[in-house]
Write an enzyme that holds these catalytic residues in place. Structure first.
Site, PDB file in Angstrom:
ATOM      1  N   PHE A 127      10.218  51.568  88.256  1.00  0.00           N
ATOM      2  CA  PHE A 127       9.330  50.405  88.119  1.00  0.00           C
ATOM      3  C   PHE A 127      10.149  49.132  88.382  1.00  0.00           C
ATOM      4  O   PHE A 127      11.284  49.014  87.925  1.00  0.00           O
ATOM      5  CB  PHE A 127       8.723  50.373  86.708  1.00  0.00           C
ATOM      6  CG  PHE A 127       7.650  49.340  86.561  1.00  0.00           C
ATOM      7  CD1 PHE A 127       6.380  49.562  87.057  1.00  0.00           C
ATOM      8  CD2 PHE A 127       7.919  48.121  85.955  1.00  0.00           C
ATOM      9  CE1 PHE A 127       5.387  48.592  86.938  1.00  0.00           C
ATOM     10  CE2 PHE A 127       6.935  47.146  85.832  1.00  0.00           C
ATOM     11  CZ  PHE A 127       5.665  47.391  86.331  1.00  0.00           C
ATOM     12  N   ASP A 196      12.984  54.978  79.918  1.00  0.00           N
ATOM     13  CA  ASP A 196      11.788  54.143  79.857  1.00  0.00           C
ATOM     14  C   ASP A 196      10.608  55.091  79.630  1.00  0.00           C
ATOM     15  O   ASP A 196      10.324  55.954  80.476  1.00  0.00           O
ATOM     16  CB  ASP A 196      11.645  53.365  81.176  1.00  0.00           C
ATOM     17  CG  ASP A 196      10.397  52.486  81.198  1.00  0.00           C
ATOM     18  OD1 ASP A 196       9.407  52.819  80.518  1.00  0.00           O
ATOM     19  OD2 ASP A 196      10.398  51.485  81.934  1.00  0.00           O
ATOM     20  N   TYR A 221       1.018  48.917  75.280  1.00  0.00           N
ATOM     21  CA  TYR A 221      -0.355  48.655  75.736  1.00  0.00           C
ATOM     22  C   TYR A 221      -0.940  49.734  76.643  1.00  0.00           C
ATOM     23  O   TYR A 221      -2.061  49.602  77.096  1.00  0.00           O
ATOM     24  CB  TYR A 221      -0.440  47.299  76.449  1.00  0.00           C
ATOM     25  CG  TYR A 221       0.659  47.045  77.475  1.00  0.00           C
ATOM     26  CD1 TYR A 221       0.647  47.671  78.705  1.00  0.00           C
ATOM     27  CD2 TYR A 221       1.714  46.195  77.180  1.00  0.00           C
ATOM     28  CE1 TYR A 221       1.650  47.442  79.628  1.00  0.00           C
ATOM     29  CE2 TYR A 221       2.728  45.959  78.096  1.00  0.00           C
ATOM     30  CZ  TYR A 221       2.698  46.590  79.314  1.00  0.00           C
ATOM     31  OH  TYR A 221       3.705  46.374  80.214  1.00  0.00           O
ATOM     32  N   LYS A 222      -0.178  50.805  76.918  1.00  0.00           N
ATOM     33  CA  LYS A 222      -0.742  51.856  77.784  1.00  0.00           C
ATOM     34  C   LYS A 222      -1.350  52.956  76.905  1.00  0.00           C
ATOM     35  O   LYS A 222      -2.395  52.741  76.298  1.00  0.00           O
ATOM     36  CB  LYS A 222       0.343  52.392  78.709  1.00  0.00           C
ATOM     37  CG  LYS A 222       0.917  51.347  79.668  1.00  0.00           C
ATOM     38  CD  LYS A 222       1.939  51.985  80.589  1.00  0.00           C
ATOM     39  CE  LYS A 222       2.743  50.962  81.364  1.00  0.00           C
ATOM     40  NZ  LYS A 222       1.973  50.317  82.424  1.00  0.00           N
ATOM     41  N   ARG A 368      -4.351  55.316  91.812  1.00  0.00           N
ATOM     42  CA  ARG A 368      -3.803  55.868  90.575  1.00  0.00           C
ATOM     43  C   ARG A 368      -4.940  56.124  89.596  1.00  0.00           C
ATOM     44  O   ARG A 368      -5.660  55.199  89.221  1.00  0.00           O
ATOM     45  CB  ARG A 368      -2.846  54.826  89.995  1.00  0.00           C
ATOM     46  CG  ARG A 368      -1.608  55.371  89.393  1.00  0.00           C
ATOM     47  CD  ARG A 368      -0.606  54.313  89.053  1.00  0.00           C
ATOM     48  NE  ARG A 368      -1.102  53.205  88.248  1.00  0.00           N
ATOM     49  CZ  ARG A 368      -0.374  52.542  87.346  1.00  0.00           C
ATOM     50  NH1 ARG A 368       0.874  52.904  87.150  1.00  0.00           N
ATOM     51  NH2 ARG A 368      -0.860  51.527  86.672  1.00  0.00           N
TER      52      ARG A 368
HETATM   53  C1  LIG Z   1       7.715  52.123  83.787  1.00  0.00           C
HETATM   54  C2  LIG Z   1       7.383  50.724  83.349  1.00  0.00           C
HETATM   55  N1  LIG Z   1       8.335  49.960  82.773  1.00  0.00           N
HETATM   56  C3  LIG Z   1       8.057  48.699  82.350  1.00  0.00           C
HETATM   57  C4  LIG Z   1       6.793  48.171  82.514  1.00  0.00           C
HETATM   58  C5  LIG Z   1       6.420  46.784  82.077  1.00  0.00           C
HETATM   59  O1  LIG Z   1       7.337  46.079  81.378  1.00  0.00           O
HETATM   60  P1  LIG Z   1       6.864  44.819  80.516  1.00  0.00           P
HETATM   61  O2  LIG Z   1       6.234  45.358  79.260  1.00  0.00           O
HETATM   62  O3  LIG Z   1       8.103  44.061  80.267  1.00  0.00           O
HETATM   63  O4  LIG Z   1       5.867  44.048  81.319  1.00  0.00           O
HETATM   64  C6  LIG Z   1       5.793  48.938  83.089  1.00  0.00           C
HETATM   65  C7  LIG Z   1       4.435  48.350  83.266  1.00  0.00           C
HETATM   66  O5  LIG Z   1       3.551  48.831  83.853  1.00  0.00           O
HETATM   67  C8  LIG Z   1       6.091  50.234  83.523  1.00  0.00           C
HETATM   68  O6  LIG Z   1       5.149  50.972  84.103  1.00  0.00           O
END
Ligand SMILES: Cc1ncc(COP(=O)(O)O)c(C=O)c1O
Length: 409
Positions: A127, A196, A221-222, A368
């Site tokens: 990401f 992550d 938030y996911k 997606r």
């Molecule tokens: C794998 C991954 N890492 C990080 C993030 C987002 O990071 P942040 O919460 O800092 O916006 C996302 C967001 O979709 C993600 O899919």
């Protein structure tokens, strides 16, 4: 042919009735929501919980709420609740800030834990925020960044590697990496495994403690359904906490924050990873949202999710022959989404949304379809696959209205 799918969906929905948690969520009528891997749906308990926090706590008890309603302890308390979903014993997860900040903090902590090591290994297709933060921290601490496909990583590791930084589930394809094997290989070389978990927390068993992960981050938030802008979480294995150096040594991570001491002294335990005042409303919304998992294990959610993603793929295969799937066929290698490659992916996503099937587009060519198992049924997925067939046969995805992309895709 399509009747078959309806019958099969009904059978599977019966077989998985115990993990049908739709009544714990508030979803708009007529929408099939396949974007819970971007923004989770609203858990039914959240509006009342937030109403109480705003009116009774903030509104009535004001500043006393920090003590009376457990505001001060919320980052660790909510961290422990997330810990239950990612296999972390209490006292190792803290909540607050964004995933980007948590990753930045984790990598700076790696630099202190692995002095002398000069390489950080990561994947080329991670990401963007992860790639930017890895590059940024590497430039700050003097690491060389090595990009490699996950299956090549074990062969590249030696004592010069400070950390391996990977996403458990690829945000585009939904590929699920072999976390136990990659963590073991990383640790065998003396490096730290940093994961992550944005696309696995709340959807896929992670078992951080069991597999010896060193540090991990993830968003709220996911699949955790904490709401837009929900704070992220950071995991620091207890064996590293004494030597964890907080790159942003804010007062909430101080051993005695209300002594207002001149010098920073990190708190013992996971509290050392705290930074400043957390976004309490979001944090407490996330806490209420986690109740949607009450009485259900992540393993059970995963079983439902695998059945749903397998079925969605079969439905699409039957109704739209020749579909180019980006997500792995193999259950063990697939997270909780089905991704389809198509040159008109953006238009497809928009046309599906116009039919009430909400997914998202990821550049350059990915449709997606996120499958948040608690609030989706097999019957929903037949409807989604039929909508995809309709869009492609009518050409709705080619509508010139989709030529200009929205800011958020
Ligand atoms: C794998 C991954 N890492 C990080 C993030 C987002 O990071 P942040 O919460 O800092 O916006 C996302 C967001 O979709 C993600 O899919």
């Amino acid at each position: 042919m399509t009747d078959d799918l309806d019958r099969r969906a009904a059978e599977l929905d019966d077989a998985h009735a115990a993990t049908d948690l739709r009544t714990r969520f508030l979803l708009p009528a007529g929408v099939i929501y396949l974007d819970g891997n971007s923004l989770g749906a609203l858990p039914r308990a959240v509006p009342d919980a937030i109403e109480r926090v705003v009116r009774e706590q903030w509104g009535s008890d004001l500043i006393a709420s920090w003590n009376r309603h457990g505001w001060w302890d919320a980052p660790g308390r909510v961290g422990d609740a997330i810990g239950r979903l990612v296999g972390a014993a209490p006292g190792q997860v803290v909540v607050g800030d964004s995933t980007s900040v948590r990753l930045f903090q984790s990598l700076h902590a790696v630099a202190a834990l692995r002095p002398g090591a000069s390489v950080v290994v990561t994947e080329p297709d991670g990401f963007p925020t992860d790639r930017y933060v890895v590059d940024g921290v590497a430039a700050q601490v003097g690491w060389r960044v090595v990009h490699a496909r996950p299956d090549e990583i074990p062969g590249l590791l030696d004592e010069d590697v400070a950390a391996v930084v990977l996403s458990h589930v690829d945000y585009r394809t939904g590929e699920l990496l072999d976390l136990p094997r990659l963590t073991a290989a990383t640790r065998a070389a003396g490096a730290l495994a940093v994961w992550d978990l944005c696309h696995s927390a709340g959807a896929v068993p992670v078992d951080l403690d069991r597999h010896g992960v060193d540090l991990a981050v993830g968003c709220g938030y996911k699949y955790l359904n904490g709401g837009p802008g929900a704070p992220a979480f950071g995991y620091v294995a207890s064996r590293h906490q004494d030597r964890f150096v907080n790159v942003v040594p804010g007062w909430h991570g101080h051993a005695q924050p209300f002594e207002m001491a001149d010098d920073y002294q990190g708190a013992p335990g996971i509290a050392r990873a705290r930074i400043g005042t957390p976004p309490l409303l979001s944090l407490l919304a996330l806490e209420a949202a986690l109740d949607a998992f009450a009485g259900v294990t992540v393993e059970a959610v995963r079983e439902r999710s695998l059945s749903l993603t397998r079925f969605l793929r079969n439905c699409i295969d039957r109704l739209v022959p020749g579909t180019d799937f980006a997500s792995p066929l193999d259950d063990a290698a697939r997270g909780s989404q089905v991704a389809v490659r198509h040159e008109a992916a953006y238009g497809i996503v928009q046309a599906l949304a116009a039919r009430g099937v909400v997914g998202d587009f990821r550049t350059p060519d990915i449709v997606r379809l996120g499958v948040a198992a608690p609030y989706l049924t097999h019957a929903d997925l037949v409807t989604a696959a039929r909508a995809l067939r309709e869009v492609l046969t009518t050409g709705e995805h080619l509508d010139p209205a989709w030529a200009a992309r929205n800011a958020v895709t």
